[in-house]
Design a protein around this motif. Structure first.
Motif, PDB file in Angstrom:
ATOM      1  N   HIS A 166      75.397  44.766 107.661  1.00 37.73           N
ATOM      2  CA  HIS A 166      75.338  45.578 106.436  1.00 37.73           C
ATOM      3  C   HIS A 166      75.370  47.044 106.816  1.00 37.73           C
ATOM      4  O   HIS A 166      74.709  47.466 107.771  1.00 37.73           O
ATOM      5  N   PHE A 167      76.105  47.845 106.041  1.00 33.69           N
ATOM      6  CA  PHE A 167      76.328  49.236 106.422  1.00 33.69           C
ATOM      7  C   PHE A 167      75.353  50.196 105.756  1.00 33.69           C
ATOM      8  O   PHE A 167      75.720  51.091 104.986  1.00 33.69           O
ATOM      9  N   SER A 168      74.080  49.986 106.048  1.00 36.36           N
ATOM     10  CA  SER A 168      73.022  50.935 105.686  1.00 36.36           C
ATOM     11  C   SER A 168      71.815  50.628 106.557  1.00 36.36           C
ATOM     12  O   SER A 168      71.800  49.626 107.286  1.00 36.36           O
ATOM     13  N   VAL A 174      77.615  52.668 101.730  1.00 34.00           N
ATOM     14  CA  VAL A 174      78.162  53.879 102.348  1.00 34.00           C
ATOM     15  C   VAL A 174      78.454  54.928 101.286  1.00 34.00           C
ATOM     16  O   VAL A 174      78.101  56.109 101.424  1.00 34.00           O
ATOM     17  N   THR A 203      72.671  57.638 108.216  1.00 30.57           N
ATOM     18  CA  THR A 203      72.757  56.261 107.744  1.00 30.57           C
ATOM     19  C   THR A 203      72.915  55.362 108.968  1.00 30.57           C
ATOM     20  O   THR A 203      72.566  55.777 110.068  1.00 30.57           O
ATOM     21  N   ALA A 219      73.827  50.991 110.491  1.00 32.59           N
ATOM     22  CA  ALA A 219      74.205  49.592 110.290  1.00 32.59           C
ATOM     23  C   ALA A 219      72.997  48.717 110.602  1.00 32.59           C
ATOM     24  O   ALA A 219      72.168  49.053 111.450  1.00 32.59           O
ATOM     25  N   LEU A 271      82.850  54.668 106.844  1.00 35.47           N
ATOM     26  CA  LEU A 271      82.882  53.205 106.934  1.00 35.47           C
ATOM     27  C   LEU A 271      83.657  52.745 108.161  1.00 35.47           C
ATOM     28  O   LEU A 271      83.261  51.767 108.826  1.00 35.47           O
ATOM     29  N   LEU A 307      81.279  53.114 111.083  1.00 39.77           N
ATOM     30  CA  LEU A 307      80.224  52.106 111.048  1.00 39.77           C
ATOM     31  C   LEU A 307      80.761  50.718 111.377  1.00 39.77           C
ATOM     32  O   LEU A 307      80.068  49.900 111.985  1.00 39.77           O
ATOM     33  N   ALA A 308      81.996  50.451 110.975  1.00 35.73           N
ATOM     34  CA  ALA A 308      82.592  49.145 111.276  1.00 35.73           C
ATOM     35  C   ALA A 308      82.747  48.957 112.776  1.00 35.73           C
ATOM     36  O   ALA A 308      82.520  47.853 113.305  1.00 35.73           O
ATOM     37  N   GLY A 311      79.141  48.885 114.239  1.00 40.37           N
ATOM     38  CA  GLY A 311      78.471  47.671 113.782  1.00 40.37           C
ATOM     39  C   GLY A 311      78.987  46.411 114.440  1.00 40.37           C
ATOM     40  O   GLY A 311      78.239  45.442 114.608  1.00 40.37           O
TER      41      GLY A 311
END
Length: 324
Positions: free
Chosen positions: A110-112, A123, A134, A136, A168, A171-172, A175
């Motif tokens: 999850h991206f937070s 995001v 912020t 992941a 994003l 983060l991808a 993550g």
């Protein structure tokens, strides 16, 4: 030990995780890929596969597009031979019988920084709210929305000019490595699941097209956050009244990049009303509740993206043109 993993995901943001897990055959065997069915896309509304399905086929992996609400779905999951599942932006709710179908559990990226920003658009909401940091989170799925116990987290700073798509993407990538390391820890028995802290936290609601309608009756920094949060999807927009009249419906103008100007910027016009446009050969501004917002890149309806100054020169804007 090689972990037999079912991967569940749908959009492009899930690809770094899928490709990393599929490529690490020392630790993982992706036995199947669960994704949403082909969906209509484009002007012709042709059925198109999800980015995850396209990647899975390219990697030679079996694809599942079954409906997770079907009573037989838990048996479908068991038949894959997976013991664990990795989930990245799959986009469907998984009922408890489905979660129970895999002995090792389902683990979501999850991206937070949970428990903050549970929900569909973490995001975007993080940028819109003015967060400066912020990250992941990898957690074990439970029946509550993004409420399961946490395995690991990583943090990143949000750039002052960064939009949701750019953040994003970062983060991808980060993550994907966090997810792989977390799964390894689970497989080796080293994982420590930490319950999320109780409390009232803001939910990251999905951003709609109407949410992306830019408000200029707010301070410039707030309009800038809205634009960055809605870029690239669903796309920040306003209605352009090029001739200055307020009786017409206006033309849609997408704003791709902008920047709030400091109070001491000498080039910017003074006392520009909210929504009113001003321009020179090289710059375009729009008034807000505070300082003007400089438009840097726009996309007029039916045209390609372009520098705002280039657009303004050909748009035949009246002196009292405005956006609302």
């Amino acid at each position: 030990m090689v972990m037999k993993v079912l991967f569940a995901g749908t959009p492009e943001v899930a690809l770094p995780s899928l490709e990393l897990l599929a490529g690490d055959r020392e630790h993982f065997e992706v036995v199947s890929v669960l994704t949403r069915p082909d969906a209509p896309s484009g002007r012709g509304r042709r059925l198109m596969p999800s980015p995850v399905k396209e990647a899975a086929l390219r990697l030679g992996l079996p694809v599942l597009e079954s409906d997770p609400s079907d009573p037989s779905f838990p048996d479908v999951v068991k038949a894959t031979g997976a013991r664990y599942a990795a989930v990245v932006a799959y986009g469907r709710i998984l009922r408890q019988p489905v979660l129970d179908a895999l002995e090792g559990g389902w683990y979501n990226l999850h991206f937070s920084l949970l428990p903050q920003w549970r929900g569909a658009a973490p995001v975007q909401r993080s940028i819109w709210s003015g967060d400066t940091v912020t990250g992941a989170t990898v957690f074990r799925l439970t029946k509550g929305m993004d409420e399961g116990p946490i395995l690991s987290q990583s943090t990143v700073e949000i750039g002052p000019d960064e939009n949701a798509g750019q953040l994003l993407d970062r983060l991808a990538q980060d993550g994907s490595r966090l997810l792989a390391a977390s799964l390894e820890a689970v497989g080796e028995g080293r994982a420590r699941l930490v319950p999320q802290s109780p409390g009232a936290y803001e939910v990251a609601r999905k951003i709609t097209g109407e949410d992306a309608h830019i408000r200029f009756d707010v301070p410039a920094f707030a309009a800038d956050r809205q634009i960055r949060a809605c870029t690239p999807e669903p796309g920040a927009w306003c209605l352009l009244h090029a001739e200055g009249g307020r009786d017409d419906t206006g033309l849609v103008l997408h704003v791709l990049r902008a920047r709030p100007l400091p109070a001491d910027d000498r080039a910017a016009p003074r006392d520009l009303p909210a929504g009113r446009l001003a321009r020179t050969k090289r710059q375009v501004w729009v008034g807000t509740k505070s300082n003007p917002l400089e438009l840097l890149e726009v996309k007029p309806a039916g045209k390609k993206a372009m520098k705002a100054a280039d657009w303004a020169r050909g748009a035949r804007l009246a002196d009292d043109a405005w956006c609302g």
